[in-house]
Design a protein around this motif. Structure first.
Motif, PDB file in Angstrom:
ATOM      1  N   LEU A   8       0.834  -1.198   0.000  1.00  0.00           N
ATOM      2  CA  LEU A   8       0.000   0.000   0.000  1.00  0.00           C
ATOM      3  C   LEU A   8       0.875   1.257   0.000  1.00  0.00           C
ATOM      4  CD1 LEU A   8      -2.806   1.320   0.215  1.00  0.00           C
ATOM      5  CD2 LEU A   8      -2.622   1.055   2.692  1.00  0.00           C
ATOM      6  N   GLU A   9       1.865   1.300   0.870  1.00  0.00           N
ATOM      7  CA  GLU A   9       2.778   2.440   0.934  1.00  0.00           C
ATOM      8  C   GLU A   9       3.554   2.598  -0.364  1.00  0.00           C
ATOM      9  OE1 GLU A   9       5.142   1.875   4.451  1.00  0.00           O
ATOM     10  OE2 GLU A   9       3.416   2.098   5.771  1.00  0.00           O
ATOM     11  N   ASP A  10       3.981   1.483  -0.963  1.00  0.00           N
ATOM     12  CA  ASP A  10       4.727   1.535  -2.224  1.00  0.00           C
ATOM     13  C   ASP A  10       3.873   2.103  -3.355  1.00  0.00           C
ATOM     14  OD1 ASP A  10       6.938   0.470  -0.958  1.00  0.00           O
ATOM     15  OD2 ASP A  10       6.675  -1.552  -1.781  1.00  0.00           O
ATOM     16  N   VAL A  11       2.606   1.713  -3.410  1.00  0.00           N
ATOM     17  CA  VAL A  11       1.721   2.214  -4.459  1.00  0.00           C
ATOM     18  C   VAL A  11       1.436   3.700  -4.237  1.00  0.00           C
ATOM     19  CG1 VAL A  11      -0.544   1.991  -5.550  1.00  0.00           C
ATOM     20  CG2 VAL A  11       0.750  -0.059  -4.948  1.00  0.00           C
ATOM     21  N   ILE A  12       1.260   4.108  -3.005  1.00  0.00           N
ATOM     22  CA  ILE A  12       1.067   5.532  -2.726  1.00  0.00           C
ATOM     23  C   ILE A  12       2.309   6.323  -3.125  1.00  0.00           C
ATOM     24  CG2 ILE A  12       0.844   7.228  -0.852  1.00  0.00           C
ATOM     25  CD1 ILE A  12      -1.256   5.360   0.380  1.00  0.00           C
ATOM     26  N   GLU A  13       3.471   5.776  -2.871  1.00  0.00           N
ATOM     27  CA  GLU A  13       4.714   6.438  -3.285  1.00  0.00           C
ATOM     28  C   GLU A  13       4.772   6.585  -4.806  1.00  0.00           C
ATOM     29  OE1 GLU A  13       7.263   8.024  -1.734  1.00  0.00           O
ATOM     30  OE2 GLU A  13       6.012   7.795   0.043  1.00  0.00           O
ATOM     31  N   ALA A  14       4.240   5.615  -5.530  1.00  0.00           N
ATOM     32  CA  ALA A  14       4.221   5.680  -6.990  1.00  0.00           C
ATOM     33  C   ALA A  14       3.253   6.747  -7.494  1.00  0.00           C
ATOM     34  CB  ALA A  14       3.867   4.319  -7.574  1.00  0.00           C
ATOM     35  N   VAL A  15       2.175   7.000  -6.750  1.00  0.00           N
ATOM     36  CA  VAL A  15       1.174   8.004  -7.110  1.00  0.00           C
ATOM     37  C   VAL A  15       1.651   9.409  -6.750  1.00  0.00           C
ATOM     38  CG1 VAL A  15      -1.161   8.834  -6.542  1.00  0.00           C
ATOM     39  CG2 VAL A  15      -0.750   6.394  -6.874  1.00  0.00           C
ATOM     40  N   ARG A  16       2.424   9.516  -5.705  1.00  0.00           N
ATOM     41  CA  ARG A  16       2.843  10.801  -5.143  1.00  0.00           C
ATOM     42  C   ARG A  16       3.442  11.778  -6.168  1.00  0.00           C
ATOM     43  NH1 ARG A  16       4.749   9.500  -0.289  1.00  0.00           N
ATOM     44  NH2 ARG A  16       3.085  10.606   0.751  1.00  0.00           N
ATOM     45  N   PRO A  17       4.352  11.371  -7.050  1.00  0.00           N
ATOM     46  CA  PRO A  17       4.935  12.337  -7.993  1.00  0.00           C
ATOM     47  C   PRO A  17       3.897  13.033  -8.882  1.00  0.00           C
ATOM     48  CG  PRO A  17       6.274  10.364  -7.932  1.00  0.00           C
ATOM     49  CD  PRO A  17       5.016  10.069  -7.148  1.00  0.00           C
ATOM     50  N   SER A  18       2.848  12.333  -9.232  1.00  0.00           N
ATOM     51  CA  SER A  18       1.794  12.925 -10.045  1.00  0.00           C
ATOM     52  C   SER A  18       1.109  14.059  -9.286  1.00  0.00           C
ATOM     53  CB  SER A  18       0.783  11.852 -10.442  1.00  0.00           C
ATOM     54  OG  SER A  18      -0.279  12.418 -11.157  1.00  0.00           O
ATOM     55  N   LEU A  19       0.821  13.840  -8.027  1.00  0.00           N
ATOM     56  CA  LEU A  19       0.199  14.878  -7.210  1.00  0.00           C
ATOM     57  C   LEU A  19       1.165  16.033  -6.950  1.00  0.00           C
ATOM     58  CD1 LEU A  19      -1.622  12.593  -4.633  1.00  0.00           C
ATOM     59  CD2 LEU A  19      -2.641  13.778  -6.579  1.00  0.00           C
ATOM     60  N   GLN A  20       2.422  15.687  -6.713  1.00  0.00           N
ATOM     61  CA  GLN A  20       3.419  16.720  -6.430  1.00  0.00           C
ATOM     62  C   GLN A  20       3.670  17.611  -7.638  1.00  0.00           C
ATOM     63  OE1 GLN A  20       6.607  14.219  -4.973  1.00  0.00           O
ATOM     64  NE2 GLN A  20       6.059  14.626  -2.840  1.00  0.00           N
ATOM     65  N   SER A  21       3.500  17.075  -8.828  1.00  0.00           N
ATOM     66  CA  SER A  21       3.722  17.885 -10.026  1.00  0.00           C
ATOM     67  C   SER A  21       2.701  19.014 -10.142  1.00  0.00           C
ATOM     68  CB  SER A  21       3.690  17.008 -11.281  1.00  0.00           C
ATOM     69  OG  SER A  21       2.368  16.552 -11.545  1.00  0.00           O
ATOM     70  N   ASP A  22       1.568  18.874  -9.448  1.00  0.00           N
ATOM     71  CA  ASP A  22       0.549  19.918  -9.423  1.00  0.00           C
ATOM     72  C   ASP A  22       0.548  20.691  -8.106  1.00  0.00           C
ATOM     73  OD1 ASP A  22      -0.462  19.495 -11.996  1.00  0.00           O
ATOM     74  OD2 ASP A  22      -1.735  17.854 -11.311  1.00  0.00           O
ATOM     75  N   GLY A  23       1.586  20.506  -7.298  1.00  0.00           N
ATOM     76  CA  GLY A  23       1.713  21.255  -6.055  1.00  0.00           C
ATOM     77  C   GLY A  23       1.049  20.614  -4.849  1.00  0.00           C
ATOM     78  N   GLY A  24       0.590  19.373  -5.000  1.00  0.00           N
ATOM     79  CA  GLY A  24      -0.069  18.689  -3.898  1.00  0.00           C
ATOM     80  C   GLY A  24       0.751  17.533  -3.373  1.00  0.00           C
ATOM     81  N   ASP A  25       0.153  16.780  -2.485  1.00  0.00           N
ATOM     82  CA  ASP A  25       0.802  15.589  -1.941  1.00  0.00           C
ATOM     83  C   ASP A  25      -0.257  14.735  -1.258  1.00  0.00           C
ATOM     84  OD1 ASP A  25       2.790  13.774  -1.365  1.00  0.00           O
ATOM     85  OD2 ASP A  25       4.074  15.212  -0.335  1.00  0.00           O
TER      86      ASP A  25
END
Length: 76
Positions: A8-25
């Motif tokens: 679960l943590e690994d998949v969230i880590e994989a999603v994180r860059p997409s959110l961070q590219s728009d200024g979120g997390d």
């Protein structure tokens, strides 16, 4: 069904860059015995009008597809 929290943590880590590219997390808060994953959207995602869409059509879909036992995702 118990959820593999490392996966679960690994998949969230994989999603994180997409959110961070728009200024979120995203931060994992926890998961309950029914497979409901609690997360906190931060940064630009916290106040974004489309955060519900991001959560349901993005994060939830990806977690359900990749982490057995996840039934839904909710924002705290």
């Amino acid at each position: 069904m118990a959820i593999d929290e490392k996966l679960l943590e690994d998949v969230i880590e994989a999603v994180r860059p997409s959110l961070q590219s728009d200024g979120g997390d995203i931060e994992l808060i926890g998961v309950d015995e029914d497979g409901v994953v609690s997360v906190e959207l931060t940064g630009a995602c916290a106040g974004c009008a489309l955060s519900g869409v991001t959560l349901s059509q993005g994060v939830e879909r990806i977690l359900k597809e990749n982490v057995p036992g996840v039934t839904s995702v909710r924002a705290i």
